[in-house]
Design a protein around this motif. Structure first.
Motif, PDB file in Angstrom:
ATOM      1  N   LEU A  22       0.856  -1.234  -0.258  1.00 27.64           N
ATOM      2  CA  LEU A  22      -0.024  -0.093  -0.054  1.00 27.64           C
ATOM      3  C   LEU A  22       0.917   1.237   0.039  1.00 27.64           C
ATOM      4  O   LEU A  22       0.333   2.392  -0.148  1.00 27.64           O
ATOM      5  CB  LEU A  22      -1.036  -0.020   1.299  1.00 27.64           C
ATOM      6  N   GLN A  23       2.211   1.233   0.242  1.00 32.55           N
ATOM      7  CA  GLN A  23       2.956   2.291   0.142  1.00 32.55           C
ATOM      8  C   GLN A  23       3.798   2.459  -1.394  1.00 32.55           C
ATOM      9  O   GLN A  23       4.471   3.390  -1.728  1.00 32.55           O
ATOM     10  CB  GLN A  23       3.996   2.279   1.123  1.00 32.55           C
ATOM     11  N   LEU A  30      -3.164   3.881  -8.519  1.00 27.20           N
ATOM     12  CA  LEU A  30      -4.401   3.116  -8.646  1.00 27.20           C
ATOM     13  C   LEU A  30      -5.564   3.992  -7.961  1.00 27.20           C
ATOM     14  O   LEU A  30      -6.678   3.995  -8.381  1.00 27.20           O
ATOM     15  CB  LEU A  30      -4.376   1.711  -8.110  1.00 27.20           C
ATOM     16  N   LYS A  31      -5.279   4.141  -6.763  1.00 21.55           N
ATOM     17  CA  LYS A  31      -6.238   5.022  -5.695  1.00 21.55           C
ATOM     18  C   LYS A  31      -6.724   6.234  -6.557  1.00 21.55           C
ATOM     19  O   LYS A  31      -7.870   6.959  -6.350  1.00 21.55           O
ATOM     20  CB  LYS A  31      -5.922   5.135  -4.700  1.00 21.55           C
ATOM     21  N   ASN A  32      -5.531   7.030  -7.370  1.00 16.91           N
ATOM     22  CA  ASN A  32      -5.927   8.199  -7.890  1.00 16.91           C
ATOM     23  C   ASN A  32      -6.945   8.182  -8.882  1.00 16.91           C
ATOM     24  O   ASN A  32      -7.574   9.031  -8.903  1.00 16.91           O
ATOM     25  CB  ASN A  32      -4.641   8.886  -8.398  1.00 16.91           C
ATOM     26  N   ASP A  33      -6.895   7.185  -9.604  1.00 12.41           N
ATOM     27  CA  ASP A  33      -7.878   6.914 -10.812  1.00 12.41           C
ATOM     28  C   ASP A  33      -9.688   6.734  -9.965  1.00 12.41           C
ATOM     29  O   ASP A  33     -10.319   6.487 -10.761  1.00 12.41           O
ATOM     30  CB  ASP A  33      -7.638   5.859 -11.288  1.00 12.41           C
ATOM     31  N   ILE A  51       0.416   9.375   1.540  1.00 15.53           N
ATOM     32  CA  ILE A  51      -0.608   9.694   1.970  1.00 15.53           C
ATOM     33  C   ILE A  51      -1.814   9.735   0.815  1.00 15.53           C
ATOM     34  O   ILE A  51      -1.789  10.216  -0.168  1.00 15.53           O
ATOM     35  CB  ILE A  51      -0.403  10.971   2.820  1.00 15.53           C
ATOM     36  N   LEU A  52      -2.855   9.241   1.252  1.00 15.79           N
ATOM     37  CA  LEU A  52      -3.858   9.360   0.145  1.00 15.79           C
ATOM     38  C   LEU A  52      -4.950  10.242   0.841  1.00 15.79           C
ATOM     39  O   LEU A  52      -5.584  10.016   1.938  1.00 15.79           O
ATOM     40  CB  LEU A  52      -4.669   7.913   0.050  1.00 15.79           C
ATOM     41  N   TYR A 191     -11.337  -1.055 -12.218  1.00 15.21           N
ATOM     42  CA  TYR A 191     -10.473  -0.991 -11.258  1.00 15.21           C
ATOM     43  C   TYR A 191      -9.397  -2.218 -11.149  1.00 15.21           C
ATOM     44  O   TYR A 191      -8.094  -2.004 -11.141  1.00 15.21           O
ATOM     45  CB  TYR A 191     -11.258  -0.925  -9.954  1.00 15.21           C
ATOM     46  N   TYR A 192      -9.986  -3.356 -11.500  1.00 16.84           N
ATOM     47  CA  TYR A 192      -8.890  -4.646 -11.513  1.00 16.84           C
ATOM     48  C   TYR A 192      -8.159  -4.317 -12.806  1.00 16.84           C
ATOM     49  O   TYR A 192      -7.136  -4.689 -12.945  1.00 16.84           O
ATOM     50  CB  TYR A 192      -9.692  -5.889 -11.700  1.00 16.84           C
ATOM     51  N   GLN A 193      -8.552  -3.708 -13.951  1.00 13.19           N
ATOM     52  CA  GLN A 193      -7.971  -3.539 -15.004  1.00 13.19           C
ATOM     53  C   GLN A 193      -6.644  -2.510 -14.945  1.00 13.19           C
ATOM     54  O   GLN A 193      -5.614  -2.982 -15.048  1.00 13.19           O
ATOM     55  CB  GLN A 193      -8.875  -3.086 -16.204  1.00 13.19           C
TER      56      GLN A 193
END
Length: 330
Positions: A22-23, A30-33, A51-52, A191-193
């Motif tokens: 997760l770092q 990924l989370k940005n999208d 940091i998210l 997301y998985y893609q």
């Protein structure tokens, strides 16, 4: 400026082989999208965190620091680091920052806990099972429950084969079936893609499928970084379940991680109960993560609990409202 680019952050992660999934920079992308903004803070070659920030109404955000590098040291005395963190959080209008350290409960001893609040909520499942995969395959198999070992061999005898896969739409369809059957949330196909596109080219992710006579029965997405691997997403349909495809599939994922030089394989989430409670109830309970505990326990790992999340609060009133009215629904 302590905020750094993705490339600078990836260089930092490359110098820290124990960094959590997760770092990794790819996780931030990924989370940005999907609704989060990643910010990478780097003070020196030893001190940094990704940091998210998740957007909330009225221009506010909540901050999330998942499994920061060298968590134990960061949570002791590191005033300069936390000053920079506070500055970035305030710049992003964060109500609070949630920190889930990359430490186990029994070893988490921060000296400055007064600067944080023990959080009532975790984002990641706090309890998991980790498998030591440093030894030979024969030794790893010998540590498993006899029934699990039997099911792996049964799957092979009954014609199950496992291979690499790249059919994300089919994987997502299988995840949807599993989520409906076992009552858990499923990400979108996109997301998985995106996860596959970010991690697979670097060799840090593999999508595996278990098949019978060319027909997909079960699939999983496994991730790795240096010495650690994580089983994050897994699915199966309702066909040919008597052939035990999920057992051989998981074993091949462990073998994939071992071939990449990993020492530890994290099964990523079981019910947050002590071992005595888990063992007393796993045959009768099937809600939540109970449905996967019976499966995961068979692989001979060690039950562990991550340290409870802590929150660094910037707006006490809105934090109280969030915890009371929103956090309980996450």
């Amino acid at each position: 400026m302590p905020e750094v680019t993705l490339s600078a952050w990836n260089q930092f992660i490359a110098e820290h082989p124990d960094a959590h999934l997760l770092q990794m920079g790819e996780w931030g992308e990924l989370k940005n999208d999907f609704g989060w903004k990643p910010v990478r803070l780097l003070l020196d070659r030893e001190t940094g965190a990704q940091i998210l920030f998740r957007r909330l109404p009225l221009g506010l955000t909540l901050g999330y620091m998942p499994k920061p590098v060298d968590s134990g040291r960061l949570m002791v005395d590191n005033e300069s680091f936390w000053r920079e963190v506070d500055s970035i959080c305030k710049k992003n209008h964060a109500i609070f920052l949630k920190i889930e350290t990359d430490t186990w409960e029994e070893t988490f001893q921060p000296s400055n806990l007064q600067a944080f609040k023990l959080s009532p909520h975790n984002i990641q499942p706090p309890r998991t099972i980790t498998i030591d995969i440093k030894d030979s395959e024969e030794t790893i198999l010998a540590r498993m429950k006899p029934k699990c070992r039997y099911n792996i061999r049964l799957a092979e005898k009954k014609g199950i084969t496992v291979r690499s896969w790249d059919d994300i739409p089919a994987f997502h369809e299988m995840m949807t079936v599993t989520g409906g059957r076992d009552n858990f949330g499923v990400h979108s196909k996109e997301y998985y893609q995106r996860a596959y596109e970010l991690f697979h080219p670097k060799g840090t992710c593999e999508l595996l499928v278990a098949e019978f006579e060319g027909k997909p029965l079960a699939s999983l997405m496994v991730f790795s970084n240096a010495k650690r691997a994580w089983y994050v997403y897994g699915a199966s349909n309702d066909q040919e379940r008597n052939r035990m495809p999920t057992y051989l599939l998981q074993w091949e994922a462990i073998r994939w991680a071992k071939a990449r030089g990993c020492d530890e394989y994290d099964l990523w989430g079981v019910p947050d109960e002590n071992e005595e409670t888990l063992e007393a109830n796993f045959e009768t309970r099937h809600d939540g993560l109970w449905g996967v505990y019976r499966f995961k326990r068979g692989f001979g790992g060690q039950l562990k609990r991550a340290a409870q999340a802590v929150d660094r609060v910037y707006n006490p009133l809105l934090y109280w409202a969030y915890v009371k009215y929103i956090g309980n629904r996450e």
